[in-house]
Write a protein that holds these residues in place. Structure first.
Motif, mmCIF file in Angstrom:
data_model
loop_
_atom_site.group_PDB
_atom_site.id
_atom_site.type_symbol
_atom_site.label_atom_id
_atom_site.label_comp_id
_atom_site.label_asym_id
_atom_site.label_seq_id
_atom_site.Cartn_x
_atom_site.Cartn_y
_atom_site.Cartn_z
ATOM 1 N N LYS A 136 0.811 -1.213 0.000
ATOM 2 C CA LYS A 136 0.000 0.000 0.000
ATOM 3 C C LYS A 136 0.846 1.265 0.000
ATOM 4 N N VAL A 137 1.894 1.267 0.794
ATOM 5 C CA VAL A 137 2.669 2.476 1.013
ATOM 6 C C VAL A 137 3.354 2.943 -0.261
ATOM 7 N N PHE A 138 3.864 2.034 -1.054
ATOM 8 C CA PHE A 138 4.606 2.423 -2.254
ATOM 9 C C PHE A 138 3.736 3.245 -3.194
ATOM 10 N N GLU A 139 2.467 2.917 -3.247
ATOM 11 C CA GLU A 139 1.548 3.674 -4.106
ATOM 12 C C GLU A 139 1.422 5.118 -3.623
ATOM 13 N N HIS A 140 1.398 5.324 -2.329
ATOM 14 C CA HIS A 140 1.162 6.644 -1.757
ATOM 15 C C HIS A 140 2.445 7.427 -1.496
ATOM 16 N N MET A 141 3.511 6.727 -1.154
ATOM 17 C CA MET A 141 4.755 7.384 -0.780
ATOM 18 C C MET A 141 5.941 6.689 -1.439
ATOM 19 N N PRO A 142 6.155 6.908 -2.728
ATOM 20 C CA PRO A 142 7.239 6.205 -3.420
ATOM 21 C C PRO A 142 8.629 6.606 -2.956
ATOM 22 N N GLU A 143 8.773 7.723 -2.224
ATOM 23 C CA GLU A 143 10.091 8.145 -1.765
ATOM 24 C C GLU A 143 10.611 7.317 -0.592
ATOM 25 N N LEU A 144 9.754 6.547 0.062
ATOM 26 C CA LEU A 144 10.189 5.703 1.178
ATOM 27 C C LEU A 144 10.975 4.518 0.668
ATOM 28 N N GLU A 145 11.922 4.082 1.488
ATOM 29 C CA GLU A 145 12.697 2.903 1.119
ATOM 30 C C GLU A 145 13.093 2.126 2.362
ATOM 31 N N GLY A 146 13.439 0.890 2.166
ATOM 32 C CA GLY A 146 13.982 0.042 3.212
ATOM 33 C C GLY A 146 13.120 -0.118 4.445
ATOM 34 N N ASP A 147 13.765 0.065 5.597
ATOM 35 C CA ASP A 147 13.112 -0.145 6.891
ATOM 36 C C ASP A 147 11.922 0.785 7.102
ATOM 37 N N GLU A 148 12.056 2.021 6.636
ATOM 38 C CA GLU A 148 10.959 2.969 6.830
ATOM 39 C C GLU A 148 9.720 2.525 6.069
ATOM 40 N N MET A 149 9.904 2.034 4.843
ATOM 41 C CA MET A 149 8.769 1.567 4.059
ATOM 42 C C MET A 149 8.091 0.374 4.737
ATOM 43 N N GLN A 150 8.898 -0.565 5.202
ATOM 44 C CA GLN A 150 8.343 -1.747 5.870
ATOM 45 C C GLN A 150 7.604 -1.352 7.145
ATOM 46 N N TYR A 151 8.167 -0.432 7.902
ATOM 47 C CA TYR A 151 7.547 -0.003 9.149
ATOM 48 C C TYR A 151 6.201 0.674 8.887
ATOM 49 N N ILE A 152 6.170 1.602 7.954
ATOM 50 C CA ILE A 152 4.932 2.316 7.632
ATOM 51 C C ILE A 152 3.907 1.345 7.051
ATOM 52 N N ASN A 153 4.367 0.409 6.255
ATOM 53 C CA ASN A 153 3.466 -0.594 5.677
ATOM 54 C C ASN A 153 2.792 -1.408 6.784
ATOM 55 N N ARG A 154 3.555 -1.833 7.793
ATOM 56 C CA ARG A 154 2.976 -2.586 8.916
ATOM 57 C C ARG A 154 2.008 -1.709 9.707
ATOM 58 N N LEU A 155 2.361 -0.446 9.852
ATOM 59 C CA LEU A 155 1.529 0.482 10.607
ATOM 60 C C LEU A 155 0.177 0.702 9.934
ATOM 61 N N LEU A 156 0.180 0.698 8.608
ATOM 62 C CA LEU A 156 -1.045 0.972 7.851
ATOM 63 C C LEU A 156 -1.761 -0.281 7.372
ATOM 64 N N GLU A 158 -8.733 2.751 3.213
ATOM 65 C CA GLU A 158 -8.046 3.612 2.240
ATOM 66 C C GLU A 158 -8.151 5.104 2.577
ATOM 67 N N ASP A 159 -9.303 5.571 3.029
ATOM 68 C CA ASP A 159 -9.451 7.004 3.329
ATOM 69 C C ASP A 159 -8.575 7.427 4.512
ATOM 70 N N LYS A 160 -8.427 6.546 5.503
ATOM 71 C CA LYS A 160 -7.559 6.829 6.649
ATOM 72 C C LYS A 160 -6.094 6.829 6.221
ATOM 73 N N ILE A 161 -5.732 5.946 5.300
ATOM 74 C CA ILE A 161 -4.355 5.896 4.793
ATOM 75 C C ILE A 161 -4.002 7.209 4.111
ATOM 76 N N GLU A 162 -4.908 7.723 3.304
ATOM 77 C CA GLU A 162 -4.645 8.977 2.596
ATOM 78 C C GLU A 162 -4.436 10.132 3.574
ATOM 79 N N THR A 163 -5.225 10.177 4.630
ATOM 80 C CA THR A 163 -5.064 11.218 5.647
ATOM 81 C C THR A 163 -3.726 11.065 6.350
ATOM 82 N N PHE A 164 -3.392 9.832 6.742
ATOM 83 C CA PHE A 164 -2.121 9.565 7.404
ATOM 84 C C PHE A 164 -0.959 10.000 6.521
ATOM 85 N N VAL A 165 -1.001 9.628 5.242
ATOM 86 C CA VAL A 165 0.091 9.936 4.317
ATOM 87 C C VAL A 165 0.297 11.442 4.200
#
Length: 114
Positions: free
Chosen positions: A2-22, A27-34
């Motif tokens: 999910k995260v890559f679609e919304h935040m392509p600048e994330l990489e590595g550990d940060e992407m995995q962490y945010i992905n687990r968090l979301l 979908e509407d809550k994800i957009e607000t969070f992002v």
């Protein structure tokens, strides 16, 4: 992912962490969070650039940037702990930024009551 679609600048550990968090969020809550998270997160490259400025200008700016006021003052007074602290921070800049961004992600999730 999910995260890559919304935040392509994330990489590595940060992407995995945010992905687990979301993971279980609608979908509407994800957009607000992002939107909120992108506004508050610190870019690791900018943190590295600020640490580099410590060699040629004022040491410790990168510490102020992430809210470590006490360490920032110490770096200013000791020339980045005789440049050793600045060098260590430049080597670990990604982990340093990830630590800050992880804290911000949890704050944002808590503020949005997700």
């Amino acid at each position: 992912m999910k995260v890559f679609e919304h935040m392509p600048e994330l990489e590595g550990d940060e992407m995995q962490y945010i992905n687990r968090l979301l993971n279980d969020m609608p979908e509407d809550k994800i957009e607000t969070f992002v939107r909120v998270y992108e506004a508050r997160r610190k870019d690791p490259i900018l943190l590295l650039i600020l640490a580099l400025i410590g060699f040629f200008g004022v040491a410790g700016i990168h510490r102020f940037f992430v809210g470590h006021i006490g360490m920032g003052i110490l770096y200013i007074l000791t020339a980045g702990l005789c440049f050793i602290g600045t060098i260590v921070d430049m080597i670990n800049y990604k982990n340093f930024a990830f630590e800050y961004n992880r804290k911000i992600a949890l704050e944002v999730k808590g503020e949005l009551n997700l």
